[in-house]
Scaffold this motif. Structure first.
Motif, PDB file in Angstrom:
ATOM      1  N   SER A  42      -2.754   8.074  21.200  1.00  0.00           N
ATOM      2  CA  SER A  42      -2.350   6.698  20.956  1.00  0.00           C
ATOM      3  C   SER A  42      -1.482   6.624  19.699  1.00  0.00           C
ATOM      4  O   SER A  42      -0.464   5.928  19.681  1.00  0.00           O
ATOM      5  N   ASP A  43      -1.881   7.339  18.639  1.00  0.00           N
ATOM      6  CA  ASP A  43      -1.094   7.375  17.410  1.00  0.00           C
ATOM      7  C   ASP A  43       0.288   7.962  17.673  1.00  0.00           C
ATOM      8  O   ASP A  43       1.286   7.481  17.149  1.00  0.00           O
ATOM      9  N   ARG A  44       0.331   8.991  18.479  1.00  0.00           N
ATOM     10  CA  ARG A  44       1.606   9.639  18.784  1.00  0.00           C
ATOM     11  C   ARG A  44       2.536   8.661  19.492  1.00  0.00           C
ATOM     12  O   ARG A  44       3.709   8.555  19.150  1.00  0.00           O
ATOM     13  N   GLU A 101      13.555   9.878   9.766  1.00  0.00           N
ATOM     14  CA  GLU A 101      13.277  11.304   9.525  1.00  0.00           C
ATOM     15  C   GLU A 101      11.831  11.520   9.087  1.00  0.00           C
ATOM     16  O   GLU A 101      11.180  12.471   9.507  1.00  0.00           O
ATOM     17  N   GLU A 102      11.331  10.628   8.259  1.00  0.00           N
ATOM     18  CA  GLU A 102       9.939  10.710   7.800  1.00  0.00           C
ATOM     19  C   GLU A 102       8.974  10.565   8.980  1.00  0.00           C
ATOM     20  O   GLU A 102       8.007  11.318   9.107  1.00  0.00           O
ATOM     21  N   LEU A 103       9.242   9.608   9.855  1.00  0.00           N
ATOM     22  CA  LEU A 103       8.411   9.436  11.048  1.00  0.00           C
ATOM     23  C   LEU A 103       8.488  10.663  11.954  1.00  0.00           C
ATOM     24  O   LEU A 103       7.467  11.119  12.485  1.00  0.00           O
ATOM     25  N   SER A 104       9.681  11.192  12.139  1.00  0.00           N
ATOM     26  CA  SER A 104       9.863  12.378  12.987  1.00  0.00           C
ATOM     27  C   SER A 104       9.081  13.561  12.449  1.00  0.00           C
ATOM     28  O   SER A 104       8.426  14.281  13.211  1.00  0.00           O
ATOM     29  N   GLU A 105       9.143  13.763  11.154  1.00  0.00           N
ATOM     30  CA  GLU A 105       8.413  14.882  10.535  1.00  0.00           C
ATOM     31  C   GLU A 105       6.907  14.687  10.690  1.00  0.00           C
ATOM     32  O   GLU A 105       6.171  15.630  10.983  1.00  0.00           O
ATOM     33  N   ARG A 119       7.220   5.044  19.480  1.00  0.00           N
ATOM     34  CA  ARG A 119       7.780   3.690  19.626  1.00  0.00           C
ATOM     35  C   ARG A 119       8.482   3.263  18.334  1.00  0.00           C
ATOM     36  O   ARG A 119       9.560   2.661  18.366  1.00  0.00           O
ATOM     37  N   GLN A 120       7.862   3.548  17.192  1.00  0.00           N
ATOM     38  CA  GLN A 120       8.458   3.202  15.905  1.00  0.00           C
ATOM     39  C   GLN A 120       9.785   3.939  15.712  1.00  0.00           C
ATOM     40  O   GLN A 120      10.753   3.368  15.195  1.00  0.00           O
ATOM     41  N   LEU A 121       9.826   5.193  16.115  1.00  0.00           N
ATOM     42  CA  LEU A 121      11.061   5.967  16.003  1.00  0.00           C
ATOM     43  C   LEU A 121      12.182   5.333  16.827  1.00  0.00           C
ATOM     44  O   LEU A 121      13.305   5.168  16.348  1.00  0.00           O
ATOM     45  N   GLU A 122      11.875   5.000  18.064  1.00  0.00           N
ATOM     46  CA  GLU A 122      12.886   4.384  18.929  1.00  0.00           C
ATOM     47  C   GLU A 122      13.352   3.050  18.370  1.00  0.00           C
ATOM     48  O   GLU A 122      14.546   2.753  18.375  1.00  0.00           O
TER      49      GLU A 122
END
Length: 107
Positions: free
Chosen positions: A20-22, A53-57, A27-30
């Motif tokens: 769920s967190d993933r 970038e922070e979210l992606s990492e 969603r936040q990244l998009e």
């Protein structure tokens, strides 16, 4: 349910929460990428790109940690079965699996 079964149930619940967190992070990244595409102010754009970038990492770290936990879980289960499925020794097998998979076999 034996001790190992109880722990399996707990880990399943944890994994579902992580899934769920993933999805939330994805969603936040998009959303951040869509917002960034419409921004003309360079400073705001750079800040938003840094956030993406922070979210992606963070997502990459979560995925790697989940893989590692899955590998440890599978190895601990193998050890448990190899030793005749004894009750109450799940932590011992978990720690042994961690040592093996991390290359730290000093015992």
């Amino acid at each position: 349910m034996n001790d190992f079964g109880s722990r399996r149930l707990i880990w399943t619940e944890v994994a579902m929460g992580q899934s769920s967190d993933r999805r939330k992070i994805e969603r936040q990244l998009e959303q951040a990428k869509r917002l960034a595409s419409g921004i003309s102010d360079q400073t705001t754009y750079q800040r938003l790109r840094a956030f993406v970038e922070e979210l992606s990492e963070g997502l990459r770290r979560r995925i790697a940690a989940r893989r590692s936990r899955q590998e440890i879980k599978a190895r601990a289960h193998e050890l448990w079965e190899q030793h005749g499925r004894p009750a109450g020794r799940d932590l011992e097998f978990w720690l042994q699996a961690e040592r093996e998979l991390n290359g730290d076999e000093t015992e």
